[in-house]
Design an enzyme around this catalytic site. Structure first.
Site, PDB file in Angstrom:
ATOM      1  N   SER A 262     -10.087  -0.508   6.997  1.00  0.00           N
ATOM      2  CA  SER A 262      -9.491  -0.376   5.664  1.00  0.00           C
ATOM      3  C   SER A 262      -8.769  -1.589   5.098  1.00  0.00           C
ATOM      4  CB  SER A 262      -8.530   0.808   5.637  1.00  0.00           C
ATOM      5  OG  SER A 262      -9.257   1.987   5.437  1.00  0.00           O
TER       6      SER A 262
ATOM      7  N   LYS B  20       0.861  -1.179   0.000  1.00  0.00           N
ATOM      8  CA  LYS B  20       0.000   0.000   0.000  1.00  0.00           C
ATOM      9  C   LYS B  20       0.897   1.229   0.000  1.00  0.00           C
ATOM     10  CE  LYS B  20      -3.899   1.990   2.628  1.00  0.00           C
ATOM     11  NZ  LYS B  20      -4.800   1.791   3.798  1.00  0.00           N
TER      12      LYS B  20
ATOM     13  N   SER C 132      -9.766   1.857   2.780  1.00  0.00           N
ATOM     14  CA  SER C 132      -8.860   2.617   1.946  1.00  0.00           C
ATOM     15  C   SER C 132      -7.801   1.773   1.229  1.00  0.00           C
ATOM     16  CB  SER C 132      -8.142   3.659   2.807  1.00  0.00           C
ATOM     17  OG  SER C 132      -7.306   3.032   3.777  1.00  0.00           O
TER      18      SER C 132
HETATM   19  N1  GLN Z   1     -13.300   4.133   6.177  1.00  0.00           N
HETATM   20  C1  GLN Z   1     -12.751   4.604   7.407  1.00  0.00           C
HETATM   21  C2  GLN Z   1     -12.353   6.059   7.259  1.00  0.00           C
HETATM   22  O1  GLN Z   1     -12.641   6.607   6.269  1.00  0.00           O
HETATM   23  C3  GLN Z   1     -11.572   3.763   7.811  1.00  0.00           C
HETATM   24  C4  GLN Z   1     -10.344   4.066   7.063  1.00  0.00           C
HETATM   25  C5  GLN Z   1      -9.176   3.227   7.483  1.00  0.00           C
HETATM   26  O2  GLN Z   1      -9.331   2.179   8.116  1.00  0.00           O
HETATM   27  N2  GLN Z   1      -7.991   3.718   7.152  1.00  0.00           N
HETATM   28  O3  GLN Z   1     -11.771   6.650   8.118  1.00  0.00           O
END
Ligand code: GLN
Length: 486
Positions: free
Chosen positions: A175, A76, A151
């Site tokens: 995410s 990532k 994400s």
């Molecule tokens: N979808 C969640 C957010 O927007 C979690 C994101 C994540 O786990 N990095 O914060």
């Protein structure tokens, strides 16, 4: 070659059925063929990968290989890499080359893994659909009009489309697990502190945790046993021994009580997801698990608590990005006063979702609002941790949905942030409580994959991985390949 799991590929390398160089070339060719449409990579590091592969072949010939030597993976683009830029999905870091490798990158490189490139992601890991990336949306290999989740959407799409044997991700509120579920693969978020955060661009430091996106639990075990472990450069890293996960998962099945939270199966859950999950729970029962109905009473408060705590930490963490020493600097930056300098760099360098979080975070931390919002959210966080602690006094694992619905359309939720945030209703609790959790493919709703979430007590990765491994020996959902990618 790409029809193999990571573990099977390791075996093929060991027996000499394929060389690391052949394997790497094969995957690079697949990326060249498919990634224009998927947009799963931000950067492909062909030259670097070929050099690592040649070195892996040399190591194997010299008898110095680990099980990961020669295995093509992707990182990532939130993990710092000294050899290539680390964008974090943002214009702010579009030109940023880190002076060092993240611990995760360093440990996997030391084991001999080959890095094919850096994967697309929501900007600064803020999102559930990969649509907030400065580099554009990623398509779901199962349906190009749908999101892969976020994400870590790029990492999920890469593994789902078989463009790498496995990938790294990070999980602050879901995410890793949410994109794994929407893309039909296995995602593991370890216990908070299990994997070092050193060199991982910080979003919400008390929640962020690195983990894996793979086809199977066995593959996750192989990656985790190399990534995990104490790191003196991360003050929240846990000084606990790392079990040999990839052998532990094959130990005999032991007594297992699985708690099923009633309130995870209410009207918010899509009927197709509910049907697949019901069948999966039945499968676990057949394996010998006892199912027990439980309640996690405060889980409905996890989304509001998270959207105070995470933005608060983000507003502080992201204050370092100002275009002074590194990062985006506006061409107009030097034309006004100091205030305008910051405004231009940050105003042009950050996207809308990141700005929204910085504003919320700054607001909830400000005098007069701190007690009303931030402190209150911390108390709710305690309540949620308490719910899990009570549950784990009675059960070994909690099982339920990873997401309320299968993958949604690209653009479907971009106009309504709250609708987007609700996607993480089942995943955020584990982050607030620091617990390890996984998502495992468990069926389909229509033509789209569904994920089963398994959550365990602190440091119970062995048990989670073993349960998932047994489930995957009895089912073949994890082996399904999106049409056109086989
Ligand atoms: N979808 C969640 C957010 O927007 C979690 C994101 C994540 O786990 N990095 O914060």
């Amino acid at each position: 070659m790409h029809d193999k799991t990571l573990a099977q590929t390791a075996e093929a390398l060991r027996t000499g059925e394929v060389s690391a160089l052949e394997l790497t070339k094969h995957y690079l060719a697949r990326i060249a063929r498919f990634d224009d449409a998927l947009n799963a990579f931000i950067t492909v590091t062909e030259e670097h990968a070929l050099a690592q592969a040649a070195e892996a072949d040399r190591r194997m010939a010299a008898g110095e290989a680990t099980p990961l030597t020669g295995i093509p993976i992707a990182h990532k683009d939130i993990f710092c890499t000294a050899h290539v830029r680390t964008s974090c999905g943002s214009r702010m870091l579009d030109n940023f080359i880190a002076p060092y490798d993240a611990t995760v990158v360093e440990r996997l490189a030391r084991a001999g893994a080959v890095v094919l490139g850096k994967t697309n992601m929501d900007e600064f890991a803020m999102g559930s659909s990969n649509e907030t990336s400065y580099y554009g949306a990623v398509r779901n290999p199962w349906d190009h009009d749908a999101v892969p989740g976020g994400s870590s959407g790029g990492s999920a799409a890469v593994v789902s489309a078989r463009l790498a044997c496995g990938a790294t991700g990070t999980d602050t509120g879901g995410s890793i697990r949410q994109p794994a579920a929407l893309s039909g693969i296995t995602g593991l978020k370890p216990t908070y502190g299990r994997v070092s955060r050193y060199g991982m661009v910080a979003f919400a430091s008390s929640l962020d945790q690195a983990g894996t996106l793979t086809q199977t639990a066995e593959d996750a075990a192989l990656l985790l046993e190399t990534m995990a472990g104490f790191d003196s450069r991360d003050s929240t890293s846990l000084d606990e021994p790392v079990p040999p996960y990839s052998t532990v998962i094959d130990e005999p099945w032991d007594d297992l009580t699985i708690g099923v939270p009633e309130n995870f199966f209410d009207e918010g859950l899509d009927a197709g997801n509910a049907a697949a999950l019901g069948a999966a729970l039945g499968e676990l029962e057949k394996l010998g698990a006892r199912l027990k109905s439980i309640r996690l009473d405060n889980v409905h408060l996890s989304v509001p608590a998270y959207y105070v705590v995470a933005p608060a930490e983000a507003s502080s963490n992201l204050s370092r990005f100002d275009g002074v020493r590194y990062g985006y600097r506006s061409p107009e930056a030097m034309t006004g006063n100091l205030n305008e300098f910051y405004k231009r760099n940050r105003g042009e360098g950050f996207g809308a979702e990141v700005k929204r979080r910085i504003l919320i975070g700054t607001y909830v931390l400000s005098t007069g609002y701190y007690d009303a919002y931030y402190l209150k959210a911390q108390k709710v966080r305690q309540l949620i941790s308490g719910d899990f602690a009570r549950a784990f006094a009675e059960v070994d694992i909690v099982a339920g949905p990873t997401t309320p619905t299968p993958a949604f359309r690209i653009g479907q939720k971009t106009g309504d942030p709250v609708e987007m945030y609700l996607n993480d209703i089942y995943t955020i609790g584990a982050n607030l409580a620091g617990l390890p959790a996984m998502s495992v493919p468990c069926g389909f709703a229509g033509a789209l994959p569904v994920g089963l979430q398994l959550i365990g007590p602190h440091l119970s990765e062995s048990r989670l991985l073993k349960t998932a491994h047994y489930f995957q020996r009895a089912t073949d959902w994890h082996a399904r390949v999106p049409p056109g990618y086989d």
